[in-house]
Design an enzyme around this catalytic site. Structure first.
Site, PDB file in Angstrom:
ATOM      1  N   SER A   1     -10.797 -52.323 -27.927  1.00 28.13           N
ATOM      2  CA  SER A   1     -11.125 -51.877 -26.642  1.00 28.13           C
ATOM      3  C   SER A   1     -10.381 -52.932 -25.767  1.00 28.13           C
ATOM      4  O   SER A   1     -10.928 -54.058 -25.745  1.00 28.13           O
ATOM      5  CB  SER A   1     -12.447 -51.249 -26.440  1.00 28.13           C
ATOM      6  OG  SER A   1     -12.594 -50.880 -24.690  1.00 28.13           O
TER       7      SER A   1
ATOM      8  N   SER B   1     -12.149 -36.239 -33.717  1.00 26.08           N
ATOM      9  CA  SER B   1     -11.981 -35.675 -32.267  1.00 26.08           C
ATOM     10  C   SER B   1     -11.491 -36.760 -31.501  1.00 26.08           C
ATOM     11  O   SER B   1     -10.918 -37.997 -32.115  1.00 26.08           O
ATOM     12  CB  SER B   1     -13.455 -35.354 -31.907  1.00 26.08           C
ATOM     13  OG  SER B   1     -14.352 -36.811 -31.749  1.00 26.08           O
ATOM     14  N   GLY B   2     -10.963 -36.357 -30.320  1.00 25.22           N
ATOM     15  CA  GLY B   2     -10.742 -37.350 -29.266  1.00 25.22           C
ATOM     16  C   GLY B   2      -9.427 -38.104 -29.886  1.00 25.22           C
ATOM     17  O   GLY B   2      -8.296 -37.854 -30.336  1.00 25.22           O
ATOM     18  N   ILE B   3      -9.208 -39.604 -29.704  1.00 24.67           N
ATOM     19  CA  ILE B   3      -8.208 -40.340 -30.217  1.00 24.67           C
ATOM     20  C   ILE B   3      -7.978 -40.256 -31.684  1.00 24.67           C
ATOM     21  O   ILE B   3      -6.805 -39.874 -31.993  1.00 24.67           O
ATOM     22  CB  ILE B   3      -8.593 -41.777 -29.798  1.00 24.67           C
ATOM     23  CG1 ILE B   3      -8.376 -41.912 -28.372  1.00 24.67           C
ATOM     24  CG2 ILE B   3      -7.514 -42.578 -30.540  1.00 24.67           C
ATOM     25  CD1 ILE B   3      -8.812 -43.380 -27.843  1.00 24.67           C
ATOM     26  N   GLY B   4      -8.936 -39.974 -32.592  1.00 22.14           N
ATOM     27  CA  GLY B   4      -8.694 -39.887 -33.868  1.00 22.14           C
ATOM     28  C   GLY B   4      -7.962 -38.635 -34.349  1.00 22.14           C
ATOM     29  O   GLY B   4      -7.257 -38.823 -35.201  1.00 22.14           O
TER      30      GLY B   4
ATOM     31  N   TYR C   1     -20.950 -52.736 -26.589  1.00 21.26           N
ATOM     32  CA  TYR C   1     -19.867 -52.131 -27.189  1.00 21.26           C
ATOM     33  C   TYR C   1     -18.937 -53.254 -27.086  1.00 21.26           C
ATOM     34  O   TYR C   1     -18.081 -53.644 -27.900  1.00 21.26           O
ATOM     35  CB  TYR C   1     -19.701 -50.927 -26.220  1.00 21.26           C
ATOM     36  CG  TYR C   1     -18.202 -50.410 -26.517  1.00 21.26           C
ATOM     37  CD1 TYR C   1     -18.075 -49.453 -27.681  1.00 21.26           C
ATOM     38  CD2 TYR C   1     -17.318 -50.544 -25.471  1.00 21.26           C
ATOM     39  CE1 TYR C   1     -16.613 -49.086 -27.624  1.00 21.26           C
ATOM     40  CE2 TYR C   1     -16.085 -49.826 -25.679  1.00 21.26           C
ATOM     41  CZ  TYR C   1     -15.830 -49.185 -26.676  1.00 21.26           C
ATOM     42  OH  TYR C   1     -14.686 -48.660 -27.004  1.00 21.26           O
TER      43      TYR C   1
ATOM     44  N   GLY D   1     -13.010 -41.629 -38.534  1.00 18.97           N
ATOM     45  CA  GLY D   1     -13.233 -41.186 -37.195  1.00 18.97           C
ATOM     46  C   GLY D   1     -12.180 -40.269 -36.824  1.00 18.97           C
ATOM     47  O   GLY D   1     -11.959 -40.114 -35.588  1.00 18.97           O
ATOM     48  N   GLY D   2     -11.722 -39.571 -37.538  1.00 12.93           N
ATOM     49  CA  GLY D   2     -10.556 -38.680 -37.209  1.00 12.93           C
ATOM     50  C   GLY D   2     -10.691 -37.203 -36.890  1.00 12.93           C
ATOM     51  O   GLY D   2      -9.890 -36.587 -36.834  1.00 12.93           O
TER      52      GLY D   2
END
Length: 246
Positions: free
Chosen positions: A134, A13-16, A147, A10-11
């Site tokens: 989280s 977008s965003g945090i990734g 989640y 998951g790299g």
């Protein structure tokens, strides 16, 4: 010296993406597992010899295994694994379906488990594994009940993994962000005005008075991967501005 290697799911977008960029800037070779590689082409041009992008489904253990095999073929052993891929579906209890529940479990739990399992034979000595959880793992999650439950399961995995793998010198930790300013916020289906209200409410309840930036989460991941965290394992580093701490 040989460059260290980080493998992240998951790299793209965003945090990734912020993690991928920061590790690259700090001299790592970066292997990214993503659903689509098209959006990553501009990033790869930054350093083609140091960036490898693999397209696959993290809920498929075969895809994950092939990702590591290719990474090992290119660069040898892996120093850091970051299980970042995940989804968050805002659903009331009555709206959760079997399909949506299975999707969350497949990506947020099954995908994380096999991201770790399939990496083990490729890890270098004293490797670091970081699982993204989280703060919703420890709080009432409301419309994020599924989640939050999957992220609580990730936190549980870290405790067991750290205990089992510690004798091999492998450190396993959880990184638990609070609300972070990423493009995913726009994908939840809230009206802009409602989303702004939600973010203002979160900021007002956060001791530091704001939400996180992706770079702040990335810096925490870099710390857990570094020798500065050489005696930290089984921990949950909560980067939330104090929201769930006070």
């Amino acid at each position: 010296m040989k460059k260290r290697v980080v493998a992240i799911t998951g790299g793209n977008s965003g945090i990734g993406l912020a993690i991928s960029e920061l590790f690259l800037e700090n001299g790592y070779k970066v292997a990214i597992f993503a659903r689509s590689i098209e959006r990553m082409q501009s990033f790869q041009k930054k350093s083609p010899s140091d960036i490898f992008i693999f397209s696959g489904d993290v809920s498929s253990s075969t895809d994950v295994e092939n990702f590591y095999l290719k990474c090992n073929e290119l660069w040898g052993g892996i120093d850091t694994v970051i299980a970042n891929a995940g989804i968050a579906l805002p659903e009331c209890i009555s709206d959760v379906t079997e399909d949506s529940l299975n999707e969350s479990i497949d990506i947020n739990f099954k995908g994380v488990f096999f991201t770790v399992q399939k990496s083990l034979i490729h890890l270098n000595k004293n490797a670091s594994i970081i699982l993204m959880s989280s703060i919703q793992a420890q709080r009432g999650a409301g419309i994020w009940s599924v989640y939050g439950a999957t992220k609580a399961a990730v936190r549980s995995l870290v405790r067991s993994f750290a205990q089992e793998l510690g004798a091999s010198g492998i450190r396993v930790n959880t990184l638990s962000p609070g609300v972070t300013n990423t493009p995913i916020l726009k994908k939840f289906g809230f009206d802009d005005s409602d989303l702004n209200d939600i973010l203002e409410q979160v900021s007002s309840k956060t001791p530091l008075g704001r939400i996180a930036t992706p770079l702040e989460i990335a810096k925490s991941a870099l710390f857990l991967a570094s020798d500065n965290a050489s005696f930290i394992t089984g921990a949950d580093l909560q980067v939330d501005g104090g929201l769930a701490q006070i």
